[in-house]
Enzyme design. Sequence first.
Site, PDB file in Angstrom:
ATOM      1  N   ASP A 198       0.864  -1.179   0.000  1.00  0.00           N
ATOM      2  CA  ASP A 198       0.000   0.000   0.000  1.00  0.00           C
ATOM      3  C   ASP A 198       0.901   1.229   0.000  1.00  0.00           C
ATOM      4  OD1 ASP A 198      -2.126   1.711   0.134  1.00  0.00           O
ATOM      5  OD2 ASP A 198      -2.960   0.922   1.998  1.00  0.00           O
ATOM      6  N   ASP A 243      -2.744   2.267  -6.121  1.00  0.00           N
ATOM      7  CA  ASP A 243      -1.672   2.290  -5.130  1.00  0.00           C
ATOM      8  C   ASP A 243      -1.668   1.092  -4.192  1.00  0.00           C
ATOM      9  OD1 ASP A 243      -4.048   3.016  -3.892  1.00  0.00           O
ATOM     10  OD2 ASP A 243      -3.099   4.443  -2.536  1.00  0.00           O
ATOM     11  N   GLU A 244      -2.354   0.026  -4.554  1.00  0.00           N
ATOM     12  CA  GLU A 244      -2.506  -1.087  -3.611  1.00  0.00           C
ATOM     13  C   GLU A 244      -2.638  -2.392  -4.377  1.00  0.00           C
ATOM     14  OE1 GLU A 244      -5.553  -2.294   0.047  1.00  0.00           O
ATOM     15  OE2 GLU A 244      -5.961  -0.547  -1.214  1.00  0.00           O
TER      16      GLU A 244
END
Length: 460
Positions: free
Chosen positions: A11, A105-106
């Site tokens: 993350d 983003d993860e």
Amino acid sequence: MRNAPTILHLDMDAFYASAEQASKPSLRGKAVVVGGLGPRGVVATASYEARVFGVRSAMPMAQARRLAPNAAYLVPRFGFYRAISEQVMGLLHALSPLVEPLSLDEAFVDLEAGEAAWDEASARLVGEKLRADIRAGTGLTGSVGLAASKMLAKIASEEAKPDGLVLIEPGTERALLGPMPVRILPGVGPATGDHLRRAGITTVDELAEAGEDELVRLLGKAHGHALYAMALARDDRPVVAEREAKSVSVEDTYDVDIHDRLRVGMEVQRLADRCVRRLRGAGLSGRTIVLKVRRYDFSTLTRSETLRGPTDDPAVVREAAARLLDSVDTTGGVRLLGVGVSGLADYTQEDLFAQAAGVGESEEAAAEHSVEEGSEGAVEAQAAHGERRWAAGHDVRHAEFGHGWVQGSGLGRVTVRFETPQSEVGRVRTFRVDDPELEPAEPLPLVVERPGAAVGGVGG
């Protein structure tokens, strides 16, 4: 569940805001909020410095401004974020064929499937190297969680934030989860959390002690069984390489309620065209057209129509959306409109309706501005008024002063700070909004590749 911590969850830390700080030296260490800046905008991401004041993602922007009036408020640069995301995802794909992105983003990674790790020591080495590679390649930081299941890997990455790594050793899961609040578990939102609290259940240990039958009674069969298993740290969900899209949709929120029924119809047509472009870009078609309308009183209506076969024809989608709009009362005003297509397929059924035969995409749609998602109609307003708009945080270039970014604009003026990711804090200058020497620019790389370096920078 496996017996080694070989599921990794990455993350990125305050991703949008951190990317903005990395590209703007004057914002480093300062409170930064990224999101829609209109009266009805919401926060997409807040930097850790802004979170100190209570600013959080999904918070109304007006509330964020009250909490942190001196923060920098910026319009998202999604193309820039996607470019960085692609570089980070490339690093993950180098580790394993099984990468499950959850957002820009993860992502989850099955390290065992790529033979990148097989035990605690090798998993930790991979996690630390990944964090170093991300920093070297993008200038940004990410937090890594390692565990024997997806649920625990995600919990570990939350515990690692910001800029850390947490590995949960197999066999210690129950002891770790026990004292944690029930909200730490996937699927336990505010409503479920309140329901459990009223039943005297606030921790994961108390959830396990309540027993499966009691949880089924409180929450229903599916949710009760699932939560009981998670409370016992059981999670056998695999990392899935391709998360199949269930629908494709676009929507716009308007700063001022739209009362004119004709304009509402025109907005729906414009959204339908945008939705089809996204659909075609993904090589998909769909059978069900969905219209979403949020009215002045925040009530939200959804209407849908299922066609005889899948389509990616803009005329067909426009006409279906118009028919759906006919069934919605927009008296009083509309604050949000959306058009979506579901029932996706990778083929099309041509000529679904006789009225669509021979009807192509309108010139307006074909020539329509490439508008970044989340612009909330700003570019359309700009075109209608024939004036130049300068979005806060976006890149510009001046013929004399070089590269910079927009700090703000209004009253016919635009203020620009001239600095780059590799420069010192730059100077601020103000220009007329129609200054012919000032023009929009592409974002600069966060990291400049050195000759012979293995890791390159990110462009916009």
